[in-house]
Design a protein around this motif. Structure first.
Motif, PDB file in Angstrom:
ATOM      1  N   THR A  92     -25.752   2.002 -36.403  1.00  0.00           N
ATOM      2  CA  THR A  92     -25.409   3.153 -36.632  1.00  0.00           C
ATOM      3  C   THR A  92     -26.254   4.107 -36.559  1.00  0.00           C
ATOM      4  N   TRP A  93     -26.102   5.387 -35.828  1.00  0.00           N
ATOM      5  CA  TRP A  93     -27.066   6.636 -35.905  1.00  0.00           C
ATOM      6  C   TRP A  93     -26.427   7.609 -36.948  1.00  0.00           C
ATOM      7  N   THR A  94     -25.293   7.812 -36.978  1.00  0.00           N
ATOM      8  CA  THR A  94     -24.674   8.519 -37.975  1.00  0.00           C
ATOM      9  C   THR A  94     -22.950   8.129 -38.254  1.00  0.00           C
ATOM     10  N   GLY A 101     -22.296  16.022 -38.255  1.00  0.00           N
ATOM     11  CA  GLY A 101     -21.187  16.304 -37.919  1.00  0.00           C
ATOM     12  C   GLY A 101     -19.919  15.168 -38.226  1.00  0.00           C
ATOM     13  N   PRO A 102     -18.724  15.590 -37.806  1.00  0.00           N
ATOM     14  CA  PRO A 102     -17.522  14.791 -38.382  1.00  0.00           C
ATOM     15  C   PRO A 102     -17.379  13.472 -37.405  1.00  0.00           C
ATOM     16  N   TYR A 103     -18.193  12.762 -37.034  1.00  0.00           N
ATOM     17  CA  TYR A 103     -18.048  11.791 -36.035  1.00  0.00           C
ATOM     18  C   TYR A 103     -18.931  10.708 -36.353  1.00  0.00           C
ATOM     19  N   THR A 104     -19.014   9.557 -35.671  1.00  0.00           N
ATOM     20  CA  THR A 104     -19.768   8.522 -36.048  1.00  0.00           C
ATOM     21  C   THR A 104     -20.323   8.164 -34.327  1.00  0.00           C
ATOM     22  N   THR A 105     -21.573   7.617 -34.341  1.00  0.00           N
ATOM     23  CA  THR A 105     -21.860   7.093 -33.089  1.00  0.00           C
ATOM     24  C   THR A 105     -23.407   5.954 -33.332  1.00  0.00           C
ATOM     25  N   ARG A 106     -23.332   5.132 -32.580  1.00  0.00           N
ATOM     26  CA  ARG A 106     -24.348   4.145 -32.591  1.00  0.00           C
ATOM     27  C   ARG A 106     -25.422   4.008 -31.522  1.00  0.00           C
ATOM     28  N   TRP A 107     -26.653   3.544 -31.609  1.00  0.00           N
ATOM     29  CA  TRP A 107     -27.634   3.434 -30.648  1.00  0.00           C
ATOM     30  C   TRP A 107     -27.623   2.162 -30.355  1.00  0.00           C
ATOM     31  N   MET A 108     -28.167   1.370 -29.036  1.00  0.00           N
ATOM     32  CA  MET A 108     -28.406   0.063 -28.586  1.00  0.00           C
ATOM     33  C   MET A 108     -29.976  -0.128 -28.119  1.00  0.00           C
TER      34      MET A 108
END
Length: 277
Positions: free
Chosen positions: A44-46, A63-70
């Motif tokens: 998880t990044w954010t 921000g109001p979101y989630t994202t992940r890195w690989m």
């Protein structure tokens, strides 16, 4: 307002067919990467809000979101081998160098990665008695399939069903898929074609071959068949799953990889359209 749903029958390019997903799920606790290469990581990044946790906190970073890195090897999960994977570029002075060494992932045309599927079942072959060693099969398996189902045609996609995908399990249960074959060598390897089988497929005009095992090559020596096929412009789709759901003839196969500049291969999504009923 949600867009109106498109009926599946209209979404499929071949009416009267159903879509069959032939792709492995990739996750950190699945044996999706080559055991001696870059491990797959997905972090998880954010997150929507800060969430402190003693075993690994996540944070909101703007921000109001989630994202992940690989962190991912090119040959993770269901993926394909571009010719540059085993063929050095011309002028390098290395063994087997040639023009195919300049064909990286983004230079492989999409049409080479799709076509009428010919499924050759080798899942009944006995496994080798020695750990880390694959049972090899040759051109006789190809010609036997042709006697039963008709001669292979140029531009068909040949899919080799070994049944090895049943070993693709989470955690330690999945060690038999690859780790115990190439690292501990406690287990024999998957059935794999020899050079004569690849040469026969090239002779038939086949330019894309898939397999439901970690590699088209034998566990104990995968280089020879890779060099034979890739140096002739063939590509290999590896780590497929679900080939038992396809008929010997009649399905249409497609693999869509990432368009990865300079890639020796790339992960992607494989599927088949199979006649319904």
């Amino acid at each position: 307002m949600n867009a109106p749903a498109v009926p599946l029958a209209l979404a499929l390019p071949l009416p009267g067919h159903r879509a069959v997903d032939l792709s492995l799920t990739i996750a950190e606790d699945l044996p999706c990467y080559w055991s001696t290469h870059q491990p797959f990581q997905h972090k998880t990044w954010t997150w929507f809000a800060d969430r402190p946790n003693s075993s690994g906190s996540v944070y909101n970073r703007g921000g109001p979101y989630t994202t992940r890195w690989m962190a991912i090897d090119e040959h993770t999960g269901t993926h394909f081998d571009a010719p540059s994977h085993f063929v050095p570029p011309p002028g390098s002075g290395l063994p087997h160098a040639g023009p195919a060494g300049e064909i990286s992932a983004e230079r492989v045309p999409l049409e080479q990665l799709m076509g009428a599927a010919a499924v050759i079942d080798v899942s009944g072959l006995p496994l080798a008695a020695e750990g880390g060693v694959s049972t090899l099969f040759g051109s006789e398996v190809i010609t036997a399939w042709e006697r039963a189902h008709g001669r292979l045609e140029p531009a068909q996609v040949v899919l080799l069903r070994t049944g090895w995908d049943r070993r693709y399990l989470r955690g330690a249960d999945g060690d038999g898929y690859l780790y115990d074959v190439v690292v501990t060598r406690k287990s024999p390897g998957w059935p794999a074609p020899d050079v004569s089988a690849i040469e026969t497929l090239l002779d038939r005009g086949v330019r894309c071959v898939g397999i439901d095992a970690p590699s088209i090559g034998a566990a104990h020596d995968g280089a020879a068949v890779h060099v034979c096929g890739l140096s002739s412009g063939m590509v290999f789709v590896e780590s497929l799953t679900g080939l038992g759901d396809l008929p010997a003839r009649g399905a249409w196969f497609c693999f869509v990889p990432l368009r990865l500049e300079g890639g020796t291969g790339a992960p992607g999504r494989a599927f088949a359209l199979v006649p319904a009923g």
